[in-house]
Design an enzyme around this catalytic site. Sequence first.
Site, mmCIF file in Angstrom:
data_model
loop_
_atom_site.group_PDB
_atom_site.id
_atom_site.type_symbol
_atom_site.label_atom_id
_atom_site.label_comp_id
_atom_site.label_asym_id
_atom_site.label_seq_id
_atom_site.Cartn_x
_atom_site.Cartn_y
_atom_site.Cartn_z
ATOM 1 C CG ASN A 10 -39.234 52.972 56.705
ATOM 2 O OD1 ASN A 10 -39.806 52.002 57.212
ATOM 3 N ND2 ASN A 10 -38.408 53.745 57.399
ATOM 4 C CE LYS A 12 -40.533 56.594 58.987
ATOM 5 N NZ LYS A 12 -40.026 57.795 59.599
ATOM 6 C CG HIS A 93 -34.675 54.659 59.885
ATOM 7 N ND1 HIS A 93 -35.114 55.561 60.818
ATOM 8 C CD2 HIS A 93 -35.276 55.002 58.722
ATOM 9 C CE1 HIS A 93 -35.963 56.411 60.246
ATOM 10 N NE2 HIS A 93 -36.075 56.090 58.975
ATOM 11 C CD GLU A 95 -38.262 56.898 62.554
ATOM 12 O OE1 GLU A 95 -38.684 55.790 62.188
ATOM 13 O OE2 GLU A 95 -38.688 57.979 62.076
ATOM 14 C CD GLU A 165 -34.045 58.082 55.692
ATOM 15 O OE1 GLU A 165 -35.005 58.128 54.925
ATOM 16 O OE2 GLU A 165 -34.098 57.559 56.814
ATOM 17 N N GLY A 171 -39.843 63.255 58.839
ATOM 18 C CA GLY A 171 -41.185 63.467 59.384
ATOM 19 C C GLY A 171 -41.464 64.896 59.836
ATOM 20 C CB SER A 211 -39.853 65.990 54.757
ATOM 21 O OG SER A 211 -39.969 65.895 56.157
HETATM 22 C C1 PEP Z 1 -37.826 57.822 56.902
HETATM 23 O O1 PEP Z 1 -38.070 57.727 58.101
HETATM 24 O O2 PEP Z 1 -37.120 56.963 56.323
HETATM 25 C C2 PEP Z 1 -38.390 58.950 56.199
HETATM 26 C C3 PEP Z 1 -37.787 59.366 55.132
HETATM 27 O O3 PEP Z 1 -39.514 59.507 56.753
HETATM 28 P P1 PEP Z 1 -40.383 60.729 56.169
HETATM 29 O O4 PEP Z 1 -40.484 60.537 54.663
HETATM 30 O O5 PEP Z 1 -41.701 60.593 56.843
HETATM 31 O O6 PEP Z 1 -39.648 61.972 56.508
#
Ligand code: PEP
Length: 256
Positions: A10, A12, A93, A95, A165, A171, A211
């Site tokens: 992703n 983003k 998601h 976000e 998630e 992140g 992460s």
């Molecule tokens: C995400 O936002 O879908 C995600 C998994 O981000 P990160 O791998 O940066 O934690």
Amino acid sequence: MADRPYIVGNWKMNGTRAMLSQARSIDRAAQNLMKVEVALAPPYTLIHPVHREAEQIGVGAQDCHPGEDGPHTGDISASMVADAGAKFVILGHSERRQDHGETNTLIREKGASALEAGMRILLCVGESEETRDEGKAESFVTRQLKASLPETLDNPEESLTVAYEPIWAIGTGRTPTVEDIGAMHCAIRATLVELYGEEQGQAVRILYGGSVNADNARDLLAADEVGGALVGGASLTAESFLGIVIAAAELQDQPA
Ligand code: PEP
């Protein structure tokens, strides 16, 4: 559950055409890592260019509007992202839930539109740190899952992927324990079986996201009921993303 692990990047709000070389490198490497299904979800502006580069990997969108094409300035419909080459849409998601106030009801409507446009849904669910500390993570996530899924979903095996998630792991460099991931994925699996029956409920892939990197991927992907990973930060370069894809391929080679 589908046999091959599914690793989805992703991007983003990252990426200009200069990043197409990363997508090309990922695609060419994926041609030699056929034990793993690989996909990228670039920003809208790169869906078509990545689709044109992709010989092996899947391409998806990070969102879509729930409605038909029409007077919605700045929005993009499901049929538009499908026309650009997207085969799936990431929905729900955290976000988008946080930055845009997206509700379960809106996500449900977006899912229906995406299916109507012939795409699959990659539906994200996850709890806040506060909810986990209160011991309510599994009940929160399974409720969120039920409330965000479109009302009608024919053939969930083909049309749905779920990504767990935890918000606090995105992140941050922090991840749940392998045991906690396994327990949550088992709770999600039980919900899918309750909704879609044994055969279809077992066939839906459940990804872990938050992460994931080349160093921890092996352990996280080996957790119970984990069918792959949704990767944010570590998907932005071919080198870091392919480290995760290779870890998934190596795990496939290990005796069960
Ligand atoms: C995400 O936002 O879908 C995600 C998994 O981000 P990160 O791998 O940066 O934690």
